[in-house]
Design a protein around this motif. Structure first.
Motif, short mmCIF file in Angstrom:
data_model
loop_
_atom_site.label_atom_id
_atom_site.label_comp_id
_atom_site.label_asym_id
_atom_site.label_seq_id
_atom_site.Cartn_x
_atom_site.Cartn_y
_atom_site.Cartn_z
N ASN A 99 -14.98 -5.55 -17.41
CA ASN A 99 -14.13 -6.30 -18.31
C ASN A 99 -13.12 -7.14 -17.54
N ALA A 100 -13.12 -8.47 -17.80
CA ALA A 100 -12.25 -9.38 -17.07
C ALA A 100 -10.77 -9.06 -17.31
N ARG A 101 -10.46 -8.66 -18.53
CA ARG A 101 -9.07 -8.33 -18.86
C ARG A 101 -8.61 -7.10 -18.08
N SER A 102 -9.49 -6.13 -17.97
CA SER A 102 -9.15 -4.91 -17.21
C SER A 102 -8.94 -5.24 -15.74
N PHE A 103 -9.76 -6.13 -15.21
CA PHE A 103 -9.65 -6.52 -13.81
C PHE A 103 -8.34 -7.27 -13.57
N LYS A 104 -7.97 -8.14 -14.51
CA LYS A 104 -6.72 -8.89 -14.38
C LYS A 104 -5.53 -7.95 -14.43
N LEU A 105 -5.56 -7.00 -15.37
CA LEU A 105 -4.49 -6.01 -15.46
C LEU A 105 -4.41 -5.16 -14.20
N SER A 106 -5.57 -4.80 -13.66
CA SER A 106 -5.61 -4.02 -12.43
C SER A 106 -4.98 -4.79 -11.28
N GLY A 107 -5.16 -6.11 -11.26
CA GLY A 107 -4.55 -6.92 -10.21
C GLY A 107 -3.04 -6.91 -10.29
N ILE A 108 -2.51 -6.97 -11.51
CA ILE A 108 -1.06 -6.94 -11.70
C ILE A 108 -0.49 -5.60 -11.25
N ILE A 109 -1.15 -4.53 -11.69
CA ILE A 109 -0.70 -3.19 -11.29
C ILE A 109 -0.86 -3.01 -9.78
N GLY A 110 -1.97 -3.55 -9.25
CA GLY A 110 -2.22 -3.45 -7.81
C GLY A 110 -1.17 -4.15 -6.98
N ALA A 111 -0.68 -5.29 -7.46
CA ALA A 111 0.38 -6.01 -6.75
C ALA A 111 1.65 -5.16 -6.69
N ALA A 112 1.99 -4.54 -7.83
CA ALA A 112 3.18 -3.69 -7.88
C ALA A 112 2.99 -2.45 -7.00
N PHE A 113 1.79 -1.86 -7.06
CA PHE A 113 1.49 -0.68 -6.25
C PHE A 113 1.60 -1.00 -4.77
N THR A 114 1.01 -2.11 -4.35
CA THR A 114 1.03 -2.51 -2.94
C THR A 114 2.46 -2.73 -2.47
N PHE A 115 3.25 -3.42 -3.29
CA PHE A 115 4.64 -3.71 -2.91
C PHE A 115 5.48 -2.44 -2.82
N LEU A 116 5.40 -1.59 -3.85
CA LEU A 116 6.25 -0.40 -3.90
C LEU A 116 5.83 0.63 -2.85
N PHE A 117 4.52 0.85 -2.70
CA PHE A 117 4.03 1.79 -1.70
C PHE A 117 4.34 1.27 -0.31
N GLY A 118 4.18 -0.03 -0.11
CA GLY A 118 4.50 -0.62 1.19
C GLY A 118 5.98 -0.49 1.52
N ALA A 119 6.83 -0.67 0.50
CA ALA A 119 8.28 -0.53 0.72
C ALA A 119 8.62 0.89 1.16
N GLU A 120 7.94 1.88 0.59
CA GLU A 120 8.16 3.26 0.99
C GLU A 120 7.66 3.51 2.41
N LEU A 121 6.54 2.90 2.76
CA LEU A 121 6.00 3.08 4.11
C LEU A 121 6.93 2.49 5.17
N HIS A 122 7.79 1.57 4.77
CA HIS A 122 8.76 1.01 5.70
C HIS A 122 9.65 2.09 6.29
N PHE A 123 9.93 3.13 5.48
CA PHE A 123 10.84 4.21 5.90
C PHE A 123 10.10 5.46 6.37
N PHE A 124 8.79 5.44 6.29
CA PHE A 124 7.98 6.63 6.57
C PHE A 124 8.19 7.15 7.98
#
Length: 204
Positions: free
Chosen positions: A2-27
């Motif tokens: 489903n294209a809509r599911s893939f688009k939504l996954s991209g939005i969530i993925g961007a937030a996940f990558t940013f937030l997880f990456g921010a935490e890894l900065h202090f790891f």
């Protein structure tokens, strides 16, 4: 898929990558220099280490997408590898452009750049994936590019080239704290190997 599911996954993925990456900065600091933090966290304040922290979360999210969305495999890999390279290219281009103009860096601007790049990585991956068979034709070169990124990812912390991209602007050192700018590449690689050895022994 489903294209809509893939688009939504991209939005969530961007937030996940940013937030997880921010935490890894202090790891690295939070773990006391644990070997896993050397592999996945930022061991210093160099531009490369700030690139590295977003690569692992991006790949993790891609694996989750592959498992749950069941996309067309070859086009998906090509799209994700294209997005993966947006991370280093985007951060390098935007960071060095704005600091060259204003003469310094600002934390809020660095954070904004990271967020923009994480979003662009997902957007590019989805745009490339949408090309279907035209994207799938680039599967073999994408695998080569993926291996190259893996080599850089696992090498440049232990054996950083003596270049601006890898220099900690705070200490002037390269790579893992405690190593000297003049320390040989072999010595730095040996340091990581010894950490892995201790981790392996503790798990047995």
């Amino acid at each position: 898929m489903n294209a809509r599911s893939f688009k939504l996954s991209g939005i969530i993925g961007a937030a996940f990558t940013f937030l997880f990456g921010a935490e890894l900065h202090f790891f690295y600091d939070q773990s006391g220099g644990h070997v896993l933090s050397v592999l996945f966290g930022a061991v210093n304040e160099s531009t490369w280490e700030h690139i590295k922290i977003f690569i692992a979360p991006y790949v993790v999210w891609a694996i989750l997408e592959l498992a749950y969305l069941r996309p067309s495999f070859k086009a998906f890999v090509v799209g994700k590898v294209a997005g993966l390279y947006v991370i280093p290219i985007g951060i390098i281009a935007l960071f060095y452009s704005y600091t060259a103009i204003v003469g310094t860096n600002y934390l809020w601007a660095d954070i904004l750049i990271s967020l923009i790049v994480c979003a662009l990585a997902q957007l590019v991956s989805q745009k490339v994936y949408s090309l279907g068979q035209d994207a799938a034709r680039w599967f073999a070169p994408s695998l080569i590019a993926l291996v190259l990124m893996a080599v850089m990812y696992f090498s440049f912390t232990a054996v950083p080239p003596k270049a601006l991209l890898f220099r900690d602007p705070v200490t002037g050192n390269y790579g893992i704290p405690g190593s000297n700018p003049e320390t040989s590449s072999i010595d730095n690689a040996s340091l990581v190997y010894s950490q892995f050895s201790r981790l392996s022994l503790s798990c047995t």
